[in-house]
Design a protein around this motif. Structure first.
Motif, PDB file in Angstrom:
ATOM      1  N   ALA A 107     -11.002  12.936  49.546  1.00  0.00           N
ATOM      2  CA  ALA A 107     -11.031  12.978  51.001  1.00  0.00           C
ATOM      3  C   ALA A 107      -9.972  12.088  51.641  1.00  0.00           C
TER       4      ALA A 107
ATOM      5  N   PHE B  10     -47.581  18.042  41.912  1.00  0.00           N
ATOM      6  CA  PHE B  10     -46.965  18.167  43.223  1.00  0.00           C
ATOM      7  C   PHE B  10     -47.884  18.908  44.180  1.00  0.00           C
ATOM      8  N   PHE B 261     -40.509  29.124  56.740  1.00  0.00           N
ATOM      9  CA  PHE B 261     -39.922  29.956  57.782  1.00  0.00           C
ATOM     10  C   PHE B 261     -40.672  31.269  57.923  1.00  0.00           C
TER      11      PHE B 261
ATOM     12  N   LEU C 131     -39.963  12.880  46.576  1.00  0.00           N
ATOM     13  CA  LEU C 131     -41.307  13.403  46.749  1.00  0.00           C
ATOM     14  C   LEU C 131     -41.588  13.659  48.225  1.00  0.00           C
ATOM     15  N   ASP C 134     -39.726  16.728  49.333  1.00  0.00           N
ATOM     16  CA  ASP C 134     -40.315  17.978  48.867  1.00  0.00           C
ATOM     17  C   ASP C 134     -41.605  18.302  49.598  1.00  0.00           C
ATOM     18  N   VAL C 135     -42.405  17.274  49.861  1.00  0.00           N
ATOM     19  CA  VAL C 135     -43.673  17.536  50.557  1.00  0.00           C
ATOM     20  C   VAL C 135     -43.404  18.063  51.960  1.00  0.00           C
ATOM     21  N   LEU C 137     -40.815  19.525  52.937  1.00  0.00           N
ATOM     22  CA  LEU C 137     -40.196  20.832  52.822  1.00  0.00           C
ATOM     23  C   LEU C 137     -41.249  21.925  52.690  1.00  0.00           C
ATOM     24  N   VAL C 138     -42.287  21.599  51.948  1.00  0.00           N
ATOM     25  CA  VAL C 138     -43.268  22.611  51.621  1.00  0.00           C
ATOM     26  C   VAL C 138     -44.293  22.823  52.731  1.00  0.00           C
ATOM     27  N   ILE C 139     -44.727  21.728  53.337  1.00  0.00           N
ATOM     28  CA  ILE C 139     -45.732  21.878  54.397  1.00  0.00           C
ATOM     29  C   ILE C 139     -45.114  22.698  55.524  1.00  0.00           C
ATOM     30  N   PRO C 140     -45.769  23.772  55.890  1.00  0.00           N
ATOM     31  CA  PRO C 140     -45.152  24.655  56.889  1.00  0.00           C
ATOM     32  C   PRO C 140     -44.978  23.924  58.216  1.00  0.00           C
ATOM     33  N   TYR C 171     -34.604  20.257  53.992  1.00  0.00           N
ATOM     34  CA  TYR C 171     -33.756  21.168  53.226  1.00  0.00           C
ATOM     35  C   TYR C 171     -32.369  20.565  53.024  1.00  0.00           C
ATOM     36  N   ARG C 174     -32.337  17.771  50.484  1.00  0.00           N
ATOM     37  CA  ARG C 174     -32.329  18.241  49.103  1.00  0.00           C
ATOM     38  C   ARG C 174     -30.933  18.609  48.636  1.00  0.00           C
ATOM     39  N   PRO C 209     -17.665  11.099  53.055  1.00  0.00           N
ATOM     40  CA  PRO C 209     -16.486  11.887  53.456  1.00  0.00           C
ATOM     41  C   PRO C 209     -16.192  13.072  52.546  1.00  0.00           C
ATOM     42  N   THR C 210     -16.668  13.037  51.300  1.00  0.00           N
ATOM     43  CA  THR C 210     -16.370  14.176  50.436  1.00  0.00           C
ATOM     44  C   THR C 210     -17.352  15.309  50.638  1.00  0.00           C
ATOM     45  N   TYR C 225     -32.430  26.569  63.127  1.00  0.00           N
ATOM     46  CA  TYR C 225     -33.877  26.423  63.012  1.00  0.00           C
ATOM     47  C   TYR C 225     -34.460  25.865  64.309  1.00  0.00           C
ATOM     48  N   ASP C 289     -19.725  28.674  54.240  1.00  0.00           N
ATOM     49  CA  ASP C 289     -20.038  28.887  52.838  1.00  0.00           C
ATOM     50  C   ASP C 289     -18.889  29.573  52.137  1.00  0.00           C
TER      51      ASP C 289
END
Lengths: 327, 327, 647
Positions: A107, B10, B261, C131, C134-135, C137-140, C171, C174, C209-210, C225, C289
């Motif tokens: 970078a 988990f 979602f 953890l 992830d939690v 992330l999963v809980i709606p 998200y 992660r 920066p990378t 979102y 992307d």
């Protein structure tokens, strides 16, 4: 004899591997002793898994030894506590890395690492010093190149930047971890010559880590051969290369392809591989592949013993030079 | 095996987190909406149920937090969620179980269908790189993946129900029909679920198509696909066993992560269509301040998501031998 | 030994005309999705910043007739309360934009903090942070926000932003964590650590920066979102019903049964706006992307009419039956971001039965491309196309064969051993399954015969047949390589093509593998084309050697002859560049400089810039000269012998 620049004593590093409560211990480096003098180029030769990279990281203080000690200019590294002392050592013993594509932050411009090194260790020096260093490693015109990004340079040029970064510290010893193995053959010599040159001009010592014995012979004053975590042979380069004492060194040398040697090589194909040294037993680690193994080799770990002037080998069967008693 | 255990662990942790959130949130909120809700129960339910509600919502503050917490967990473990205000005097548990099959039928099947179809289309689109499918689909689906679910639902209602009168406008079934496993009922229910199903399908399929397509393109550039071509395997075999089986792995992980979602969208779709599923009931309970029902439904939704994730993890473990060897 | 001076190491920097910042602009401008996304976003930004100037009326004014249809005064009609729909739409833009950017920023900031720290700190900190990530992330999230809003209705914009931001980072966290983990092994981070940088500095100034493209993608995803969730929450009545926003418009429309009452635009248009703004973010995300992942970009090789591939004859004039392979005038080009690049330029070579041919050269010389072109295996990631020439394999021109015809002879008549067997073996299939694939594709062997043959070839390379049931990741590096060679021998083909099969191995393993290959070759009689950068290694085993430089053949002749008397200055330089363990330890020079840019190769001799013997004649591209059976492309020999052909 005056104190060498760097000396290790019983240097050992183990890693716990496997699952959470496993008792598996990987013996990456075991009881390694060697010295590096001022203005000396020492080659550390070994294949993957031999422990040579771990030694580099031990010397760079990335890892702490499991046991044993490293003495730099007579002082043990374990006595380094304060940040100031850490910085001082880092500037005396920097490292040059193997992969030119990942050793510079993509970078920023290539002068970034050099600048940071100067800022942390030699305050007050700026752009002129950056350009001087680039010139030292053969990157000219330095003004233009300092402003380039890494992806604009070739692999060889990037490695030179790596050396410039190391030189920025005004170091005493540079640890070069396989600095040329990812470069094209025609470029390697240039960098090896650079290392020799820096030793002559600046008096910098090098620990040159490599798996390529031929390049070790090209620039090193002395050679250390590692196998499976142990140091198995050491001595002046020419002597070790021409008269190897340890069977592994002999195997290694016989496997080196040489364009100038006559054709017709068909040594018995040795299909062994260096062992993963996990919870090792006593005994020589090369024994399963050794054509000269005797009964003792399986039960007693051979220690480095002198077999000639400045020559050491860890083998029960190796013979001393003529005139020297077999210890 | 370790892998399965870790995932189950988990599951338990997340469930615990959801339960604890249910417990803590009403206590953390300013004002006391729960109090006003509670007053509507007074006199209509027995003291035990009353007490359970007090515990759940922190009304009687003389009880210690910790004590209330464990009582609450105890109640939940026995599936004592209380009595629903909206459907008084029916229990929450009973009501939830009524709504569940509707949602499973609608949301469950459409989501799985969307995933499978989306994955297949994405695979084929990437396989025929540069073809019609590949050129046209991605931009379209990039846009449709950004549509709000409920808006598409409104559009669908407007177009197909009001304007064209093809499908029912709302509800899960015609209220004049008797609820039974009769052909009349089932076909009626089916007709009522077409629009909601298509809405969910159209909005969620885009994401799967795009991710699978991108994954497949990356996989197709891998060496082992080139090896498969070199071996002269049929294109069908390469697409399935070499490209497909490897490309779907990150997609399964993605499935798990985007379930949140999908669930949110499904709730809104049920709301717009007045479809008597879990989501619709959830919003009704919020509307009516029927907190006991709301909490239970929240847990239900979380559990559903967790089960789906476990299923995806299981599928990954079956398809990818590397996960089984990882510690 | 005397030392080279710094001047000898003079190196000319590669000419790059663009800076990386300019790179990004070009990439964005060239990507249609990105342009569309930027335009849409700009459109909404303008509406958000200047609603007063653009909207025809105030959004809240209830002065107009109720439930009017579209007209010139009211493009989208009016609401049930007499407000102008268009004006409401315009003034509602601001809130959506604020939500998008505020939540995007907040969520991304948390994601960066958590993701990068977790990966960098490692150990327990990583476990805990992961953890939590992830939690969450999963809980709606949507139901959770509804639960929160249920206890506290009519929450304002600020609460909405905070809650969405505080829950929507998982998200991104992660992804950032896994990217940081892969960075952890990068040397420049270790270099920073070793030189004494503080942890904080390393995280903020070296790592982050990378990852700018990932952070931007994270931001865009979070913005998307946020817009959708906010609209959804407001729609079901959990927002502030008095605020000016698209979601609230939808709420009021729904409450007034706008659809049934004919106020269609009121009910639909706010959703259109949400969809369009969301689409802007989605398009940008997708475009990003594509920009950051080159594999996703499809580049077409444009061929000018004059260079159309001539239909080559299926069987060439007078094929030599002694020769199993004849390559004539083979050229390969691929499309790069800056234009077509010729990776293989008019290469000729031939191979006899049972012969071992080594192709050597440095990185970028085209040797791998040549190999895969011969094997008709170009395509991603090499992405090249054969633009001319013939490849005669046992008399048949492979260039003009269809895929189906090729499939019939693949593996049976010629097979391939690739570099780095970790990637060349399918990770989800056992070794046995992968051998069975090949056997079933080309023969009718029974299950038992298949097993027998598989075990046989494994024994040929000294692998215990029990490993048939192993997966590739369970074998060591050396074993994987040998398994690949075993697989190549399944049908005992006439030709095996090997692309640097020993490069990933240690020198001792390399030696033993080469010896084994040579033995097998002598025993079973197949021809070998072996591509490598290690000239000295292959020289012990090859009958003839082909040296490639800058997409062309530089020298081609018998190995021993080439080594004893190298003719091309490049070959001479190469041989000089190998330090030796025997003989005198002389000072070596190497070859200063670097190969030419194949995008714009020099008109004359491509090696001239680095050649110690260069002179004016080198300005003309030299053809191949035949000097005592050794073919060499160098103008130094033009007077000695006659040219082979005008190539």
């Amino acid at each position: 004899m005056s104190e060498p620049l760097l000396r290790t004593e019983g240097l050992t590093r183990h890693f716990r591997v496997g699952k959470l409560f496993s008792r598996q211990v990987l013996h990456a480096v075991d009881e390694v002793n060697f010295t590096i003098g001022r203005g000396e180029i020492v080659a550390l030769v070994g294949e993957s898994g031999s422990g040579k990279s771990t030694i580099a990281r031990l010397l760079a203080r990335v890892y702490k030894p499991t046991s044993g000690e490293i003495y730099f200019e007579g002082r043990p590294l374990s006595s380094i506590r304060r940040r100031k002392e850490r910085l001082a050592y880092a500037s005396d013993v920097p490292m040059v890395f193997q992969d030119p594509y990942s050793s510079i932050n993509p970078a920023y411009r290539v002068s970034h690492g050099i600048r940071r090194a100067l800022r942390l260790h030699r305050k007050g020096l700026g752009r002129p010093e950056v350009e001087r260093l680039l010139g030292e490693v053969g990157l000219v015109p330095p003004g233009k190149l300092a402003g380039k990004f890494p992806h604009e340079l070739s692999g060889g040029q990037r490695q030179r930047v790596g050396f410039a970064q190391a030189l920025a510290f005004s170091p005493k010893l540079i640890i070069a971890d396989e600095p040329v193995s990812m470069l094209d053959v025609s470029i390697r010599i240039g960098l090896l010559n650079l290392m020799s040159e820096l030793r002559e001009r600046e008096g910098v010592s090098f620990l040159y880590i490599t798996h390529d014995v031929a390049s070790a012979r090209y620039i090193a004053d002395s050679v250390l051969v590692m196998y499976a975590g142990h140091l198995v042979e050491e001595g002046p380069t020419e002597d070790v290369i021409q008269r190897p004492k340890h069977p592994y060194t002999q195997l290694l040398l016989s496997a080196v392809p040489d364009p100038r040697a006559p054709l017709g090589v068909s040594d018995a194909a040795d299909v062994g591989e260096p062992p993963k040294v996990v919870n090792p037993k006593e005994g020589c680690r090369f024994q399963p592949r050794c054509p000269y193994a005797i009964a003792e080799c399986e039960t007693v770990t051979p220690l480095l013993r002198p077999l000639g002037p400045q020559r050491l080998a860890a083998c029960h069967v190796a013979e001393a030079d003529v005139g020297e008693p077999a210890a | 095996m370790r892998f399965v255990l870790r995932r189950l662990g988990f599951f338990v942790v997340t469930l615990w987190a959801a339960i604890t959130l249910n417990f803590l949130i009403p206590r953390l909120m300013p004002g006391n909406a729960a109090l006003s809700m509670m007053s509507r129960y007074k006199g209509h339910i027995n003291p035990n149920a009353m007490h359970a509600l007090e515990v759940a919502f922190g009304i009687k503050t003389h009880e210690s937090l910790v004590h209330a917490y464990f009582t609450y967990i105890g109640n939940i473990a026995r599936l004592h969620f209380g009595i629903s205000l909206t459907f008084f005097p029916d229990t929450v548990t009973h009501q939830v179980l009524q709504a569940l099959p509707w949602t499973l039928a609608l949301v469950g099947t459409t989501t799985i269908l969307a995933f499978i179809l989306g994955t297949l289309i994405g695979l084929v689109a990437a396989w025929r790189r540069g073809g019609v499918l590949d050129g046209v689909l991605p931009p379209i689906f990039v846009i449709t993946s950004a549509f709000p679910y409920f808006w598409l639902a409104l559009l669908a209602i407007w177009l197909f129900s009001i304007k064209l009168g093809w499908f029912a406008e709302s509800g899960g079934y015609d209220v004049t029909t008797t609820v039974a496993w009769s052909w009349a009922f089932v076909s009626d229910a089916f007709r009522h679920s077409v629009l909601p199903a298509v809405t969910i399908l159209v909005t969620s399929i885009g994401g799967w198509i795009l991710t699978m397509r991108n994954n497949t393109i990356t996989v197709l550039a891998e060496d082992y696909v080139r090896m498969a071509r070199a071996k002269g395997l049929s294109p069908w075999r390469i697409m399935w066993h070499y490209a497909g089986r490897n490309a779907i792995l990150p997609n399964l992980t993605g499935f798990a992560m985007s379930l949140g979602f999908v669930v949110s969208g499904a709730i809104l779709v049920e709301f717009v269509f007045n479809y008597p599923g879990v989501g619709w009931m959830f919003l009704q309970s919020v509307e009516n301040q029927d907190y006991a029902l709301m909490q239970a439904l929240f847990l239900m939704i979380t559990v559903a998501v967790l089960i789906a994730i476990l299923a995806a993890d299981g599928a990954t473990a079956i398809l990818d031998p590397r996960t089984r060897d990882r510690s | 030994m005397t030392l080279p001076s710094a001047a000898e190491a003079v190196v000319e920097p590669l000419e790059i005309t663009r800076r990386p910042g300019a790179d990004l602009w070009r990439a964005v401008a060239g990507n249609r999705k990105a342009v569309a996304g930027v335009l849409l976003l700009a459109f909404f930004l303008v509406l958000a910043i200047f609603p007063g100037q653009i909207a025809p009326y105030s959004g809240t004014a209830e002065d107009f007739g109720r439930g009017l249809g579209p007209s010139s005064a009211h493009w989208f009609g009016t609401t049930a309360y007499g407000q102008d729909v268009l004006s409401q739409l315009i003034s509602g833009t601001r809130q959506s934009i604020i939500i998008a950017f505020a939540v995007g920023g907040l969520a991304t900031a948390i994601a960066v903090l958590v993701g990068v720290s977790a990966a960098y700190l490692g150990g327990v900190a990583d476990g805990v942070l992961s953890l939590i990530t992830d939690v969450i992330l999963v809980i709606p999230i949507f139901p959770l926000i509804i639960v929160i809003a249920a206890y506290e209705r009519n929450s304002g914009l600020f609460t909405l932003v905070v809650v969405l931001g505080a829950l929507g980072w998982s998200y991104g966290a992660r992804q950032l964590r896994s990217q940081t983990l892969s960075l952890r092994s990068r040397d420049f981070l270790e270099a920073a650590r070793v030189r004494g940088e503080r942890r904080f500095y390393v995280i903020v100034f070296e790592i982050i920066p990378t990852m700018t493209s990932l952070i931007v993608a994270s931001f865009l995803g979070a913005a998307l979102y946020a817009v959708l969730f906010a609209a959804g929450l407001q729609f079901i009545g959990l927002g502030d019903p008095n605020s000016q926003s698209w979601g609230t418009m939808l709420y009021w429309a729904e409450n007034n049964e706008a659809l049934g009452a004919g106020m269609v635009y009121w009910a639909i248009m706010p959703g259109v706006c949400v969809a369009l703004l969301g689409a802007a973010f989605a398009l940008l995300n997708y475009a990003f992307d594509e920009i950051s992942n080159p594999a996703l970009r499809l580049r077409r090789l444009e061929r000018k009419a004059a260079q159309e591939l001539e239909p080559a004859p299926a069987v060439a004039a007078a094929p030599d039956s002694e020769k199993i392979l004849e390559v004539r005038g083979l050229s390969v080009a691929y499309a790069s971001d800056d234009g077509p690049v010729v990776a293989v330029d008019n290469v000729d070579l031939d191979l006899r039965r049972g012969e071992f041919l080594g192709i050597v050269g440095e990185s970028g010389c085209g040797k791998s491309t040549l190999l895969y072109a011969i094997a008709r295996l170009l395509g991603a990631p090499l992405a090249g196309e054969i633009t001319g020439g013939q490849v005669l394999f046992k008399g048949r021109n492979m260039v003009s064969m269809t895929e189906r015809e090729l499939r019939a002879i693949r593996w049976r008549e010629y097979s391939v051993v690739m570099q780095s067997a970790m990637n060349a073996l399918n990770p989800v299939l056992t070794v046995e399954a992968q051998m069975r694939d090949a056997l079933k594709a080309h023969s009718d062997l029974s299950k038992r015969e298949i097993e027998k043959r598989s075990k046989e070839v494994l024994r040929l390379v000294s692998i215990d047949p029990v490993h048939l049931h192993s997966y590739p990741h369970q074998l060591s590096g050396g074993m994987r390589q040998r398994a690949m060679i075993a697989m190549a021998l399944l049908f005992t083909p006439d030709l095996i093509i090997m692309d640097e099969p020993t490069s990933a191995l240690d020198v001792v393993a390399q030696r033993s593998l080469m010896v084994q290959i040579k033995e097998l070759q002598e025993r079973l009689g197949f021809a070998v084309i072996f591509v490598t950068h290690d000239m000295s290694l292959v020289s012990h085993f090859s009958d003839r050697l082909l040296v490639m430089y800058a997409a062309q053949v530089a020298e081609f002749g018998k190995t021993r002859q080439l080594f004893d008397k190298p003719l091309h200055p490049y070959t001479q330089g190469l041989l000089e560049a190998f330090p030796s363990i025997r003989g005198e330890n002389m000072r070596l020079v190497g070859i200063p400089g670097h190969p030419p840019d194949l995008l714009r190769p020099p008109a004359g001799c491509r090696f001239a810039a680095r050649c110690p013997h260069a002179h004016e004649r080198c300005a003309i591209a030299p053809p191949l000269y035949d000097v005592e059976g050794d073919l060499v492309r160098c103008v130094l020999y033009e007077h000695d012998r006659e040219a082979v052909a005008a190539r």
